[in-house]
Design a protein around this motif. Structure first.
Motif, mmCIF file in Angstrom:
data_model
loop_
_atom_site.group_PDB
_atom_site.id
_atom_site.type_symbol
_atom_site.label_atom_id
_atom_site.label_comp_id
_atom_site.label_asym_id
_atom_site.label_seq_id
_atom_site.Cartn_x
_atom_site.Cartn_y
_atom_site.Cartn_z
ATOM 1 N N SER A 1 137.649 -8.379 90.387
ATOM 2 C CA SER A 1 137.753 -9.801 90.720
ATOM 3 C C SER A 1 137.788 -10.681 89.471
ATOM 4 O O SER A 1 137.952 -11.894 89.576
ATOM 5 C CB SER A 1 136.585 -10.221 91.623
ATOM 6 O OG SER A 1 135.365 -10.172 90.916
ATOM 7 N N GLY A 2 137.615 -10.059 88.292
ATOM 8 C CA GLY A 2 137.699 -10.817 87.046
ATOM 9 C C GLY A 2 136.392 -11.407 86.569
ATOM 10 O O GLY A 2 136.373 -12.147 85.589
ATOM 11 N N ASP A 3 135.286 -11.093 87.241
ATOM 12 C CA ASP A 3 133.991 -11.650 86.854
ATOM 13 C C ASP A 3 133.305 -10.837 85.752
ATOM 14 O O ASP A 3 132.552 -11.388 84.958
ATOM 15 C CB ASP A 3 133.059 -11.723 88.066
ATOM 16 C CG ASP A 3 133.567 -12.718 89.100
ATOM 17 O OD1 ASP A 3 133.774 -13.889 88.736
ATOM 18 O OD2 ASP A 3 133.772 -12.311 90.259
ATOM 19 N N LEU A 4 133.544 -9.533 85.749
ATOM 20 C CA LEU A 4 132.930 -8.648 84.749
ATOM 21 C C LEU A 4 134.010 -7.911 83.972
ATOM 22 O O LEU A 4 135.150 -7.811 84.416
ATOM 23 C CB LEU A 4 132.028 -7.607 85.431
ATOM 24 C CG LEU A 4 130.845 -8.095 86.258
ATOM 25 C CD1 LEU A 4 130.067 -6.909 86.815
ATOM 26 C CD2 LEU A 4 129.938 -8.999 85.447
ATOM 27 N N GLN B 1 125.130 -11.810 95.080
ATOM 28 C CA GLN B 1 123.758 -11.818 94.569
ATOM 29 C C GLN B 1 123.676 -11.044 93.255
ATOM 30 O O GLN B 1 122.981 -11.454 92.325
ATOM 31 C CB GLN B 1 122.802 -11.232 95.607
ATOM 32 C CG GLN B 1 122.646 -12.126 96.819
ATOM 33 C CD GLN B 1 121.837 -11.477 97.924
ATOM 34 O OE1 GLN B 1 121.915 -10.276 98.150
ATOM 35 N NE2 GLN B 1 121.051 -12.282 98.634
ATOM 36 N N LEU B 2 124.392 -9.928 93.186
ATOM 37 C CA LEU B 2 124.411 -9.153 91.944
ATOM 38 C C LEU B 2 125.031 -9.971 90.824
ATOM 39 O O LEU B 2 124.494 -10.025 89.715
ATOM 40 C CB LEU B 2 125.177 -7.837 92.143
ATOM 41 C CG LEU B 2 125.338 -6.959 90.903
ATOM 42 C CD1 LEU B 2 123.974 -6.537 90.344
ATOM 43 C CD2 LEU B 2 126.185 -5.735 91.239
ATOM 44 N N LEU B 3 126.152 -10.623 91.083
ATOM 45 C CA LEU B 3 126.810 -11.441 90.066
ATOM 46 C C LEU B 3 125.881 -12.555 89.591
ATOM 47 O O LEU B 3 125.782 -12.817 88.389
ATOM 48 C CB LEU B 3 128.121 -12.017 90.606
ATOM 49 C CG LEU B 3 128.895 -12.900 89.633
ATOM 50 C CD1 LEU B 3 129.253 -12.145 88.355
ATOM 51 C CD2 LEU B 3 130.153 -13.440 90.311
ATOM 52 N N ALA B 4 125.174 -13.190 90.520
ATOM 53 C CA ALA B 4 124.232 -14.252 90.144
ATOM 54 C C ALA B 4 123.128 -13.699 89.241
ATOM 55 O O ALA B 4 122.738 -14.345 88.257
ATOM 56 C CB ALA B 4 123.634 -14.895 91.393
ATOM 57 N N ALA B 5 122.643 -12.506 89.533
ATOM 58 C CA ALA B 5 121.603 -11.889 88.692
ATOM 59 C C ALA B 5 122.155 -11.573 87.311
ATOM 60 O O ALA B 5 121.477 -11.791 86.298
ATOM 61 C CB ALA B 5 121.078 -10.618 89.354
ATOM 62 N N ILE B 6 123.382 -11.071 87.243
ATOM 63 C CA ILE B 6 123.995 -10.755 85.947
ATOM 64 C C ILE B 6 124.174 -12.038 85.138
ATOM 65 O O ILE B 6 123.916 -12.064 83.930
ATOM 66 C CB ILE B 6 125.339 -10.012 86.150
ATOM 67 C CG1 ILE B 6 125.076 -8.634 86.769
ATOM 68 C CG2 ILE B 6 126.099 -9.885 84.833
ATOM 69 C CD1 ILE B 6 126.332 -7.913 87.253
ATOM 70 N N GLN B 7 124.585 -13.120 85.801
ATOM 71 C CA GLN B 7 124.747 -14.401 85.111
ATOM 72 C C GLN B 7 123.408 -14.927 84.606
ATOM 73 O O GLN B 7 123.334 -15.499 83.527
ATOM 74 C CB GLN B 7 125.398 -15.426 86.049
ATOM 75 C CG GLN B 7 126.840 -15.110 86.353
ATOM 76 C CD GLN B 7 127.414 -15.927 87.507
ATOM 77 O OE1 GLN B 7 126.684 -16.393 88.391
ATOM 78 N NE2 GLN B 7 128.726 -16.094 87.506
ATOM 79 N N ALA C 1 118.405 -0.851 90.728
ATOM 80 C CA ALA C 1 117.029 -1.354 90.609
ATOM 81 C C ALA C 1 116.945 -2.806 91.077
ATOM 82 O O ALA C 1 115.989 -3.197 91.761
ATOM 83 C CB ALA C 1 116.542 -1.228 89.164
ATOM 84 N N PHE C 2 117.957 -3.608 90.746
ATOM 85 C CA PHE C 2 118.005 -4.994 91.223
ATOM 86 C C PHE C 2 118.059 -5.035 92.748
ATOM 87 O O PHE C 2 117.316 -5.777 93.385
ATOM 88 C CB PHE C 2 119.215 -5.729 90.625
ATOM 89 C CG PHE C 2 119.527 -7.014 91.339
ATOM 90 C CD1 PHE C 2 118.727 -8.135 91.166
ATOM 91 C CD2 PHE C 2 120.604 -7.099 92.213
ATOM 92 C CE1 PHE C 2 118.997 -9.316 91.850
ATOM 93 C CE2 PHE C 2 120.876 -8.269 92.890
ATOM 94 C CZ PHE C 2 120.073 -9.383 92.709
ATOM 95 N N TYR C 3 118.936 -4.223 93.341
ATOM 96 C CA TYR C 3 119.055 -4.190 94.797
ATOM 97 C C TYR C 3 117.728 -3.791 95.449
ATOM 98 O O TYR C 3 117.336 -4.335 96.476
ATOM 99 C CB TYR C 3 120.148 -3.218 95.241
ATOM 100 C CG TYR C 3 121.551 -3.720 95.018
ATOM 101 C CD1 TYR C 3 121.879 -5.065 95.133
ATOM 102 C CD2 TYR C 3 122.568 -2.825 94.704
ATOM 103 C CE1 TYR C 3 123.172 -5.505 94.937
ATOM 104 C CE2 TYR C 3 123.868 -3.266 94.509
ATOM 105 C CZ TYR C 3 124.170 -4.613 94.633
ATOM 106 O OH TYR C 3 125.449 -5.046 94.449
ATOM 107 N N GLN C 4 117.038 -2.843 94.848
ATOM 108 C CA GLN C 4 115.763 -2.405 95.415
ATOM 109 C C GLN C 4 114.715 -3.508 95.333
ATOM 110 O O GLN C 4 113.935 -3.699 96.256
ATOM 111 C CB GLN C 4 115.306 -1.113 94.740
ATOM 112 C CG GLN C 4 116.197 0.056 95.154
ATOM 113 C CD GLN C 4 115.961 1.319 94.349
ATOM 114 O OE1 GLN C 4 115.385 1.300 93.266
ATOM 115 N NE2 GLN C 4 116.452 2.442 94.872
ATOM 116 N N ARG C 5 114.703 -4.266 94.216
ATOM 117 C CA ARG C 5 113.790 -5.410 94.103
ATOM 118 C C ARG C 5 114.134 -6.474 95.143
ATOM 119 O O ARG C 5 113.260 -7.140 95.678
ATOM 120 C CB ARG C 5 113.857 -6.035 92.709
ATOM 121 C CG ARG C 5 113.197 -5.243 91.626
ATOM 122 C CD ARG C 5 113.043 -6.044 90.336
ATOM 123 N NE ARG C 5 114.239 -6.747 89.900
ATOM 124 C CZ ARG C 5 115.186 -6.239 89.110
ATOM 125 N NH1 ARG C 5 115.086 -5.001 88.672
ATOM 126 N NH2 ARG C 5 116.218 -6.973 88.746
#
Length: 147
Positions: A115-118, A71-77, A90-94
């Protein structure tokens, strides 16, 4: 000797027991209805704890929804830009995730680097001191581009 039960199999059995309207064994030796009620509570508590631990480790259970890290990766994307542990928290809290520490958010960002995503993006002062660290998406080759 029998093989140990997998986490998924144990969770499935706990959920089945929790939903069962009546016991499949005599509760007379266990104190009757009060013991049955206590066993249902134990099953419910254990199932919730298994799910919490998997969410904490951010490993998906088969058939489960996206993990916290996914979910975090999707938000960053979607949102782009540099992400700090504070921004991730803050994202997790939302999102309503059960995350209360920046160290957890930082660990998730580091795992996404592994994992190579960031990638890590450090900004330093003139003296070479680390001023700010952010995490950004790794640029992926587009279709048709040379690899």
């Amino acid at each position: 000797m029998t093989e140990p039960m997998t986490v998924q199999a144990a969770l499935t059995r706990l959920r089945q027991y929790e939903e069962r309207p009546s016991p499949t064994w005599s509760t007379a030796s266990y104190g009757g209805g009060a013991a049955e009620s206590a066993l249902v509570d134990i099953a419910r508590t254990l199932a919730a704890e298994v799910e919490r631990l998997h969410a904490e480790k951010a490993t998906p259970l088969p058939g489960a929804k996206a993990t916290r890290r996914e979910q975090l990766l999707a938000a960053i994307q979607t949102e782009g830009g540099g992400w700090t542990p504070k921004r991730a928290l803050a994202f997790y809290q939302r999102l309503g995730a059960d995350v209360s520490k920046q160290s957890t958010a930082k660990a998730d960002l580091i795992a996404l680097v592994a994992s190579g995503d960031l990638r890590v993006h450090d900004v330093t002062t003139k003296d070479g001191e680390l001023a700010r660290r952010t995490y950004r998406l790794v640029a992926r080759a587009r279709r048709g581009d040379a690899a």
